[in-house]
Design a protein around this motif. Structure first.
Motif, PDB file in Angstrom:
ATOM      1  N   ILE B  45      10.204   1.993  15.860  1.00  0.00           N
ATOM      2  CA  ILE B  45       9.338   2.801  15.193  1.00  0.00           C
ATOM      3  C   ILE B  45       9.958   3.773  14.287  1.00  0.00           C
ATOM      4  CG2 ILE B  45       7.541   2.100  16.970  1.00  0.00           C
ATOM      5  CD1 ILE B  45       7.667   5.080  17.987  1.00  0.00           C
ATOM      6  N   LEU B  46      11.089   4.166  14.155  1.00  0.00           N
ATOM      7  CA  LEU B  46      11.447   5.317  13.305  1.00  0.00           C
ATOM      8  C   LEU B  46      11.444   5.174  11.944  1.00  0.00           C
ATOM      9  CD1 LEU B  46      12.508   8.198  12.964  1.00  0.00           C
ATOM     10  CD2 LEU B  46      14.971   7.190  13.470  1.00  0.00           C
ATOM     11  N   PRO B  47      11.677   4.056  11.295  1.00  0.00           N
ATOM     12  CA  PRO B  47      11.569   3.787   9.824  1.00  0.00           C
ATOM     13  C   PRO B  47      10.115   3.905   9.456  1.00  0.00           C
ATOM     14  CG  PRO B  47      13.158   2.011  10.784  1.00  0.00           C
ATOM     15  CD  PRO B  47      12.433   2.652  12.070  1.00  0.00           C
ATOM     16  N   THR B  48       9.244   3.247  10.210  1.00  0.00           N
ATOM     17  CA  THR B  48       7.733   3.341  10.073  1.00  0.00           C
ATOM     18  C   THR B  48       7.368   4.652   9.783  1.00  0.00           C
ATOM     19  OG1 THR B  48       7.581   1.313  11.454  1.00  0.00           O
ATOM     20  CG2 THR B  48       5.474   2.282  10.597  1.00  0.00           C
ATOM     21  N   LEU B  49       7.843   5.544  10.786  1.00  0.00           N
ATOM     22  CA  LEU B  49       7.535   6.895  10.905  1.00  0.00           C
ATOM     23  C   LEU B  49       7.920   7.696   9.795  1.00  0.00           C
ATOM     24  CD1 LEU B  49       5.756   7.775  13.166  1.00  0.00           C
ATOM     25  CD2 LEU B  49       7.553   8.646  14.510  1.00  0.00           C
ATOM     26  N   VAL B  50       9.218   7.548   9.416  1.00  0.00           N
ATOM     27  CA  VAL B  50       9.582   8.261   8.066  1.00  0.00           C
ATOM     28  C   VAL B  50       8.870   8.034   6.973  1.00  0.00           C
ATOM     29  CG1 VAL B  50      11.669   8.370   6.669  1.00  0.00           C
ATOM     30  CG2 VAL B  50      11.978   8.104   9.067  1.00  0.00           C
ATOM     31  N   GLY B  51       8.285   6.513   6.733  1.00  0.00           N
ATOM     32  CA  GLY B  51       7.678   6.385   5.505  1.00  0.00           C
ATOM     33  C   GLY B  51       6.322   6.790   5.747  1.00  0.00           C
ATOM     34  N   LEU B  52       5.846   6.819   6.841  1.00  0.00           N
ATOM     35  CA  LEU B  52       4.342   7.352   7.064  1.00  0.00           C
ATOM     36  C   LEU B  52       4.386   8.885   7.080  1.00  0.00           C
ATOM     37  CD1 LEU B  52       1.399   6.689   8.031  1.00  0.00           C
ATOM     38  CD2 LEU B  52       2.175   7.542  10.502  1.00  0.00           C
ATOM     39  N   LEU B  53       5.024   9.361   7.711  1.00  0.00           N
ATOM     40  CA  LEU B  53       5.211  11.207   7.655  1.00  0.00           C
ATOM     41  C   LEU B  53       5.587  11.596   6.369  1.00  0.00           C
ATOM     42  CD1 LEU B  53       6.139  12.428  10.895  1.00  0.00           C
ATOM     43  CD2 LEU B  53       4.070  11.718  10.214  1.00  0.00           C
ATOM     44  N   MET B  54       6.214  10.914   5.462  1.00  0.00           N
ATOM     45  CA  MET B  54       6.448  11.482   4.145  1.00  0.00           C
ATOM     46  C   MET B  54       5.455  11.249   3.203  1.00  0.00           C
ATOM     47  SD  MET B  54       9.440   9.465   1.729  1.00  0.00           S
ATOM     48  CE  MET B  54       8.654   8.768   0.167  1.00  0.00           C
ATOM     49  N   GLY B  55       4.790  10.063   3.461  1.00  0.00           N
ATOM     50  CA  GLY B  55       3.414  10.078   2.822  1.00  0.00           C
ATOM     51  C   GLY B  55       2.412  11.219   2.941  1.00  0.00           C
ATOM     52  N   ILE B  56       2.269  11.287   4.424  1.00  0.00           N
ATOM     53  CA  ILE B  56       1.409  12.330   4.826  1.00  0.00           C
ATOM     54  C   ILE B  56       1.639  13.826   4.285  1.00  0.00           C
ATOM     55  CG2 ILE B  56       0.241  13.514   6.879  1.00  0.00           C
ATOM     56  CD1 ILE B  56       0.315  10.579   7.963  1.00  0.00           C
ATOM     57  N   SER B  57       2.990  14.047   4.453  1.00  0.00           N
ATOM     58  CA  SER B  57       3.495  15.373   3.906  1.00  0.00           C
ATOM     59  C   SER B  57       3.104  15.822   2.527  1.00  0.00           C
ATOM     60  CB  SER B  57       4.685  15.724   4.506  1.00  0.00           C
ATOM     61  OG  SER B  57       5.527  16.340   3.753  1.00  0.00           O
ATOM     62  N   MET B  58       3.390  14.541   1.717  1.00  0.00           N
ATOM     63  CA  MET B  58       3.222  14.502   0.235  1.00  0.00           C
ATOM     64  C   MET B  58       1.699  14.814   0.142  1.00  0.00           C
ATOM     65  SD  MET B  58       5.464  11.692  -1.494  1.00  0.00           S
ATOM     66  CE  MET B  58       4.943  12.037  -3.087  1.00  0.00           C
ATOM     67  N   LEU B  59       0.807  14.132   0.812  1.00  0.00           N
ATOM     68  CA  LEU B  59      -0.692  14.286   0.326  1.00  0.00           C
ATOM     69  C   LEU B  59      -1.139  15.772   1.017  1.00  0.00           C
ATOM     70  CD1 LEU B  59      -2.756  11.254   2.261  1.00  0.00           C
ATOM     71  CD2 LEU B  59      -2.729  11.922  -0.151  1.00  0.00           C
TER      72      LEU B  59
END
Lengths: 194, 173
Positions: B45-59
């Protein structure tokens, strides 16, 4: 779907940052967020491993068969495609129980085990996307029905609430309403494709 | 209540172990097998999480939540949702730690037993972090075509938002 959401999130952030003049903060946030993901995994990896280990003992020792029998009326309707696959149903039951007890860090590893078992069961169909049962299972987990939200109660107590648990009935009512809305919406959208 | 809660985890583990020992399961080797699987799941699940948290932190950094909440304020006000709750309602599906921070902020500015504090509590406890949950669950089995999972989960979040206000009005006068 996830493709679109991800692109949308990034496009909106860049647009809003340009609008509010926060480009500097935004460029920092890119790699902070990525780093947070690795930190998060590191901080939950131990609990994930421990709970998956407990799940295996529960499966081998027959404890999850007991839960399976107790929760049968719910799982038959929720996961009809997998009702004859004990691996899926037992992991799903452990996940449901962990959710009900408010054990958030146990619910996720058990939920992932259930998803993996569902994947194994219907690997030939997954090119067309998630199965209806998988979607219902995920919606159930996002709506999180819990009997006693211990985390919230301790936050309220720490903030000096006179009675941290007085909101329990309101929480039950709200989660039930949210869960039914989610499941009904899933049912309505099911026929559209796949 | 706290006493019961602290017995919960050890109690569950003891119960599972008792069943296992009673059935003569080699509990430790089964446990380590499962733990290995758990660690593999973390990696998957780590790759998914990296993508998701990157997007959320940008938001979060872009101020998009402020823009959206000021945009939504008139509509929410007519539904009887206090304006302090709008950022929380937007943050809840996206970030667990972000919404906990907003919740403690509401507690310290309005008090946990105020109307806003109660609705915020109900809202926080009655739903999970939707995007995290969907991304992690589908990411763990590598499914990109999630069909109607996100719309259905977001419908549940919207319902939680409206019903939390109603239920606090109704049950806690």
């Amino acid at each position: 779907m996830l493709n679109g959401i991800w692109v949308g999130m990034i496009a909106i952030s860049i647009f809003c940052a340009a609008l509010t003049g926060r480009m500097d903060a935004l460029s920092q946030a890119v790699f902070n967020g990525a780093g947070e993901a690795v930190q998060l995994i590191l901080s939950i990896a131990g609990a994930m491993a421990a709970w998956t280990g407990i799940l295996k003992i529960a499966e081998a020792g027959g404890f999850s068969r007991l839960l399976e029998r107790l929760l049968k009326p719910a799982t038959r309707r929720l996961l009809p495609e997998y009702k004859d696959d004990p691996q899926v149903i037992q992991a799903a039951c452990m996940n449901l129980t962990a959710n009900l007890l408010g054990l958030g860090n146990a619910a996720t590893p058990m939920g992932i085990s259930a998803m993996k078992a569902m994947e194994k069961h219907s690997s030939s169909r997954l090119t067309q996307g998630a199965t209806d049962s998988m979607i219902r299972f995920v919606v159930l987990n996002t709506a999180s029905i819990q009997i006693i939200p211990t985390m919230l109660a301790s936050l309220r107590a720490a903030a000096g609430s006179a009675s941290p648990l007085e909101i329990l009935p309101a929480i039950w009512l709200t989660s039930l309403a949210a869960l039914s809305t989610g499941l009904i919406t899933a049912k309505l959208l099911e026929g559209r494709h796949g | 209540m706290d006493k019961i809660a602290s017995f919960l985890v050890p109690g569950c583990i003891a119960l599972v172990l008792c069943f296992g020992c009673f059935r003569r399961v080699p509990v430790f080797s089964v446990f380590t097998q499962g733990a290995k699987e758990g660690l593999e799941n973390c990696l998957s699940i780590l790759p998914t999480l990296v993508g998701l948290l990157m997007g959320i932190s940008m938001l979060k950094a872009s101020g998009a939540f402020d823009v959206l909440s000021s945009f939504l304020e008139p509509a929410m006000k007519s539904l009887g949702v206090p304006s302090d709750l709008i950022p929380l309602a937007l943050m809840k599906p996206v970030s667990g730690s972000g919404s906990t921070a907003l919740l403690t902020e509401i507690f310290s500015s309005n008090g946990p037993d105020s109307f806003t504090g109660r609705v915020a509590s109900v809202l926080c406890a009655s739903s999970e972090t939707t995007f995290y949950c969907t991304a992690v669950y589908f990411g763990s089995v590598n499914i990109r075509n999630t069909r109607h999972a996100v719309p259905a989960a977001l419908a549940a979040d919207a319902a939680a938002c409206v019903v939390s206000v109603l239920s606090v009005r109704l049950l806690l006068p």
